[in-house]
Design a protein around this motif. Structure first.
Motif, mmCIF file in Angstrom:
data_model
loop_
_atom_site.group_PDB
_atom_site.id
_atom_site.type_symbol
_atom_site.label_atom_id
_atom_site.label_comp_id
_atom_site.label_asym_id
_atom_site.label_seq_id
_atom_site.Cartn_x
_atom_site.Cartn_y
_atom_site.Cartn_z
ATOM 1 N N ALA A 1 16.118 -0.039 2.264
ATOM 2 C CA ALA A 1 14.735 0.319 2.573
ATOM 3 C C ALA A 1 14.049 0.782 1.297
ATOM 4 C CB ALA A 1 14.693 1.411 3.637
ATOM 5 N N LEU A 2 12.836 0.230 1.035
ATOM 6 C CA LEU A 2 12.059 0.574 -0.145
ATOM 7 C C LEU A 2 10.669 1.035 0.300
ATOM 8 C CD1 LEU A 2 13.609 -2.421 -0.688
ATOM 9 C CD2 LEU A 2 12.870 -1.918 -2.999
ATOM 10 N N ARG A 3 10.320 2.262 -0.019
ATOM 11 C CA ARG A 3 8.995 2.800 0.339
ATOM 12 C C ARG A 3 8.165 2.936 -0.927
ATOM 13 N NH1 ARG A 3 5.979 7.535 0.826
ATOM 14 N NH2 ARG A 3 4.791 7.679 2.781
ATOM 15 N N TYR A 4 7.052 2.205 -0.956
ATOM 16 C CA TYR A 4 6.184 2.224 -2.128
ATOM 17 C C TYR A 4 5.221 3.392 -2.025
ATOM 18 C CZ TYR A 4 2.846 0.674 -5.660
ATOM 19 O OH TYR A 4 2.027 0.612 -6.760
ATOM 20 N N ASP A 5 5.289 4.286 -3.013
ATOM 21 C CA ASP A 5 4.420 5.460 -2.997
ATOM 22 C C ASP A 5 4.436 6.092 -4.381
ATOM 23 O OD1 ASP A 5 2.841 7.597 -2.442
ATOM 24 O OD2 ASP A 5 4.058 8.396 -0.818
ATOM 25 N N ARG A 6 3.318 6.025 -5.050
ATOM 26 C CA ARG A 6 3.255 6.618 -6.368
ATOM 27 C C ARG A 6 3.321 8.145 -6.312
ATOM 28 N NH1 ARG A 6 4.844 3.536 -10.433
ATOM 29 N NH2 ARG A 6 4.001 1.443 -10.230
ATOM 30 N N CYS A 7 2.980 8.732 -5.150
ATOM 31 C CA CYS A 7 3.089 10.177 -4.964
ATOM 32 C C CYS A 7 4.340 10.435 -4.146
ATOM 33 C CB CYS A 7 1.873 10.736 -4.245
ATOM 34 S SG CYS A 7 0.347 10.490 -5.172
ATOM 35 N N PRO A 8 5.364 11.094 -4.693
ATOM 36 C CA PRO A 8 6.626 11.274 -3.967
ATOM 37 C C PRO A 8 6.424 11.994 -2.649
ATOM 38 C CG PRO A 8 6.850 11.897 -6.273
ATOM 39 C CD PRO A 8 5.390 11.687 -6.025
ATOM 40 N N LEU A 9 7.008 11.421 -1.603
ATOM 41 C CA LEU A 9 6.996 12.052 -0.287
ATOM 42 C C LEU A 9 8.149 13.027 -0.150
ATOM 43 C CD1 LEU A 9 6.076 12.234 2.705
ATOM 44 C CD2 LEU A 9 7.641 10.351 3.168
ATOM 45 N N SER A 10 9.296 12.656 -0.635
ATOM 46 C CA SER A 10 10.484 13.493 -0.553
ATOM 47 C C SER A 10 11.447 13.018 -1.613
ATOM 48 C CB SER A 10 11.121 13.410 0.841
ATOM 49 O OG SER A 10 11.497 12.073 1.107
ATOM 50 N N GLY B 1 0.820 -1.188 0.000
ATOM 51 C CA GLY B 1 0.000 0.000 0.000
ATOM 52 C C GLY B 1 0.860 1.246 0.000
ATOM 53 N N ALA B 2 0.218 2.372 -0.280
ATOM 54 C CA ALA B 2 0.961 3.631 -0.295
ATOM 55 C C ALA B 2 1.588 3.881 1.069
ATOM 56 C CB ALA B 2 0.035 4.790 -0.671
ATOM 57 N N GLY B 3 2.881 4.081 1.106
ATOM 58 C CA GLY B 3 3.599 4.318 2.353
ATOM 59 C C GLY B 3 4.204 3.080 2.971
ATOM 60 N N ASP B 4 3.816 1.880 2.514
ATOM 61 C CA ASP B 4 4.420 0.664 3.059
ATOM 62 C C ASP B 4 5.896 0.601 2.678
ATOM 63 O OD1 ASP B 4 2.071 -0.088 4.177
ATOM 64 O OD2 ASP B 4 1.615 -1.688 2.744
ATOM 65 N N THR B 5 6.697 0.121 3.616
ATOM 66 C CA THR B 5 8.148 0.093 3.436
ATOM 67 C C THR B 5 8.683 -1.302 3.714
ATOM 68 O OG1 THR B 5 8.350 2.409 4.083
ATOM 69 C CG2 THR B 5 10.347 1.088 4.174
ATOM 70 N N LEU B 6 9.498 -1.800 2.814
ATOM 71 C CA LEU B 6 10.209 -3.058 3.020
ATOM 72 C C LEU B 6 11.655 -2.740 3.396
ATOM 73 C CD1 LEU B 6 8.994 -5.266 0.015
ATOM 74 C CD2 LEU B 6 8.330 -5.486 2.414
#
Length: 405
Positions: free
Chosen positions: A381-390, A314-319
């Motif tokens: 660390a990989l953060r899934y987010d189609r909208c860039p957070l930073s 999901g958006a914001g999930d991080t592996l």
């Protein structure tokens, strides 16, 4: 938790105080000898101790001008006329002052020439370190800040003092089949494992773009490792460890455009999945383990390696992918590093930032072990987010020169 900036500031302050002490020490030595000479009876000769001042200056500051300055001051003190405390000078040895001056002059010349050679060796060492750092960056290059809607950060700590690369490896690539990630651990650690790391990473960087299935990538890695081991066995490349004991643990991930994750695991620890929390630390859970294959290099791969399929991110999930050096790290009392808790604390409340997670775990790990690592450590660390957070910059971590540091 100790931040990297705080650790760096404390190190800089300590280094500055040490430089001040080393510069003052030779002057204090000269002053102490002069006071001792003035306050002791005339039959006690301590002026020859001034000859040690240039040697102390060479060992402390290493500046050639400083050595000449202290040598000249010592010669002037040795040639000074008798003081009121010793009006008759040294009757028994009228040439004692000349002998002392000769000794001081000899020490100055020796330290001056020796310091010149020392400076040349330091310059050569700096050049070699620069070449080694450039070569290591080619082998284990920094991760891009973002790949197709995934924010990335990676870091590595080597158990070998002064090395950036060791026995751990990682890479992330944007391919026509999705974002493909590898993390692995070569048997052993430190500099001897770099050859195998280079062979595996080179094969992955090519196969990830050419193989439509993740199992095909794994087979290419297995063949590349087999060729590398054959070359070492035949003497075509320098040996670093027994070939019949060489193996590599590997975890391959493929993240599709919809966030679905496919994984192949050959003897590697499963990653953690972090879920953002508006209040309080993030929740860290280890991913549901699928079937695990033996490490590459020990046994042939099966006809159809089993792949694990996880629910879409999901958006914001991080592996967070890691090597076993993180979980197996111990402190002075033998307590294992609490990786799950460190991940939650490093993530903190609110949106997850991969660079903050990697840097937080790194600082906690160095604090837990006191900078003394028994094995290499790699984190991705990989953060899934189609909208860039930073748009954080890629993170490359140095050595526990540590203690290193």
């Amino acid at each position: 938790m100790i931040g990297a900036s705080a650790v760096g500031g404390a190190f800089a302050r300590g280094a500055h105080r040490l430089r001040v002490v080393t510069r003052v020490a030779p002057c204090l030595w000269v002053l102490g000898v002069i006071c001792w000479e003035l306050l002791t009876p005339h039959d006690t000769e301590v002026v020859p101790l001034l000859a040690a001042a240039p040697a102390i200056a060479c060992a402390s500051s290493g500046r050639r001008g400083y050595i000449l300055l202290l040598g000249g001051a010592s010669l002037l003190c040795a040639l000074a006329p008798p003081t009121p405390l010793e009006p008759d000078g040294d009757v028994e040895e009228p040439h004692a002052g000349l002998v002392t001056c000769c000794a001081i002059f000899a020490v100055v010349v020796a330290t001056y020439l020796g310091n010149g050679r020392r400076l040349r060796l330091i310059r050569e060492l700096e050049q070699l370190r620069a070449v080694a750092a450039a070569a290591q960056d080619v082998v284990l290059r920094p991760l891009p800040a973002r790949l197709e809607g995934i924010e990335l950060a990676g870091g590595h700590l080597s158990a070998s003092r002064g090395a950036v690369v060791g026995g751990d490896l990682y890479e992330a690539l944007a391919t026509p089949y999705g974002v493909r990630v590898i993390i692995g651990d070569v048997r052993g650690h430190g500099l001897p494992a770099i050859g195998t790391v280079a062979a595996v990473l080179g094969s992955f960087r090519e196969a990830a773009h050419e193989e439509p299935r993740l199992t095909g990538v794994l087979r290419r890695l297995d063949r590349a490792l087999e060729r590398h081991l054959r070359a070492r066995a035949s003497g075509e490349c320098p040996p670093d460890s027994p070939v019949d004991e060489e193996f590599v643990t590997v975890l391959l991930l493929e993240v599709g455009p919809d966030g679905e994750v496919t994984a192949l695991n050959c003897g590697h620890p499963w990653p953690y999945r972090l879920h953002e929390q508006p209040v309080g630390p993030a929740i860290a859970r280890q991913t549901d383990p699928g079937e695990v294959l033996p490490p590459l290099g020990l046994f042939p791969l099966p006809a159809e390696p089993p792949a694990a399929h996880w629910s879409a991110l999901g958006a914001g999930d991080t592996l967070v992918l890691h090597t076993d050096g993180a979980e197996d790290a111990r402190d002075a009392h033998g307590t294992f590093f609490p990786l799950r808790r460190a991940l939650s604390e490093a993530a903190g409340p609110g949106p997850l930032v991969p660079t903050a997670v990697v840097e937080g775990v790194r600082s906690a790990l160095l604090s837990h072990t006191g900078g003394r690592l028994a094995d290499d450590v790699a984190l991705v660390a990989l953060r899934y987010d189609r909208c860039p957070l930073s748009a954080p910059t890629a993170l490359t971590l140095p050595a526990a020169d540590a203690g290193r540091n």
